[in-house]
Design a protein around this motif. Structure first.
Motif, PDB file in Angstrom:
ATOM      1  N   LEU A 138       0.835  -1.209   0.000  1.00  0.00           N
ATOM      2  CA  LEU A 138       0.000   0.000   0.000  1.00  0.00           C
ATOM      3  C   LEU A 138       0.865   1.253   0.000  1.00  0.00           C
ATOM      4  CD1 LEU A 138      -2.838  -0.877   2.539  1.00  0.00           C
ATOM      5  CD2 LEU A 138      -3.124  -0.343   0.125  1.00  0.00           C
ATOM      6  N   LEU A 139       1.919   1.242   0.804  1.00  0.00           N
ATOM      7  CA  LEU A 139       2.804   2.399   0.863  1.00  0.00           C
ATOM      8  C   LEU A 139       3.539   2.606  -0.457  1.00  0.00           C
ATOM      9  CD1 LEU A 139       4.238   2.090   4.459  1.00  0.00           C
ATOM     10  CD2 LEU A 139       2.394   3.550   3.643  1.00  0.00           C
ATOM     11  N   ALA A 140       3.974   1.528  -1.063  1.00  0.00           N
ATOM     12  CA  ALA A 140       4.666   1.648  -2.347  1.00  0.00           C
ATOM     13  C   ALA A 140       3.717   2.177  -3.416  1.00  0.00           C
ATOM     14  CB  ALA A 140       5.231   0.289  -2.767  1.00  0.00           C
ATOM     15  N   SER A 141       2.485   1.685  -3.443  1.00  0.00           N
ATOM     16  CA  SER A 141       1.539   2.157  -4.448  1.00  0.00           C
ATOM     17  C   SER A 141       1.125   3.604  -4.191  1.00  0.00           C
ATOM     18  CB  SER A 141       0.312   1.239  -4.526  1.00  0.00           C
ATOM     19  OG  SER A 141      -0.428   1.307  -3.329  1.00  0.00           O
ATOM     20  N   SER A 142       1.062   4.012  -2.924  1.00  0.00           N
ATOM     21  CA  SER A 142       0.691   5.402  -2.631  1.00  0.00           C
ATOM     22  C   SER A 142       1.812   6.349  -3.040  1.00  0.00           C
ATOM     23  CB  SER A 142       0.344   5.589  -1.157  1.00  0.00           C
ATOM     24  OG  SER A 142       1.490   5.452  -0.348  1.00  0.00           O
ATOM     25  N   GLU A 143       3.070   5.899  -2.951  1.00  0.00           N
ATOM     26  CA  GLU A 143       4.193   6.727  -3.387  1.00  0.00           C
ATOM     27  C   GLU A 143       4.177   6.907  -4.896  1.00  0.00           C
ATOM     28  OE1 GLU A 143       7.654   4.857  -1.795  1.00  0.00           O
ATOM     29  OE2 GLU A 143       7.136   5.396   0.257  1.00  0.00           O
TER      30      GLU A 143
END
Length: 156
Positions: A146-151
């Motif tokens: 989720l964090l990678a996709s939000s970045e």
């Protein structure tokens, strides 16, 4: 204090570095890295609190049904703003956080001795909690994704 926690997480946990370092050696390394003694003690105390929560086997953490709603105390609302509370709720809805891990996250956020607390800090706390609670490996991986996709601008 958040800087020290992030440094420790990236250096020792997230990088698969040697985890058998003793506390005096760790304190010396943090001092050499430029952190202040008082902040180091606070960060180590915070980590001890996280370990204590994990060892408590849920004795301190009340469980709730899927239909219950978490009501934040006034003190929690002062520390955890509406954006952060919304993110916690979102993570519960997508099954990254359980009621138990949510309460651990809130406990550790409240255990931070910091004036300013933002969403990025919350994300680090969530990663640390999920990493330290056995059985949450897939939730930890999902949180990282989720964090990678939000970045990359995918998560709104």
């Amino acid at each position: 204090m958040m800087d020290i926690l992030m440094y420790l997480f990236e250096t020792y946990i997230h990088s698969d570095a040697d985890l058998t370092i003793d506390q005096d050696e760790l304190e010396d390394e943090l001092l050499r890295a430029g952190f202040h003694q008082q902040e180091i003690y606070k960060a180590l105390h915070w980590l001890e609190g996280l370990a204590a929560l994990q060892q408590a086997d849920g004795a301190k953490i009340a469980t709730s049904s899927a239909l219950s709603i978490r009501i934040y105390t006034p003190e929690e609302m002062l520390r955890i703003d509406v954006i952060c509370r919304g993110f916690i709720l979102f993570l519960e809805q997508v099954k990254v956080l359980t009621t138990e891990t949510r309460e651990m996250v809130i406990d550790r956020v409240m255990g931070l001795e910091t004036q300013e607390f933002i969403l990025d800090d919350l994300k680090w706390v969530i990663l640390m909690v999920l990493f330290n609670v056995p059985g949450n490996e897939s939730a930890y991986t999902q949180m990282e994704e989720l964090l990678a996709s939000s970045e990359q601008g995918v998560l709104h």
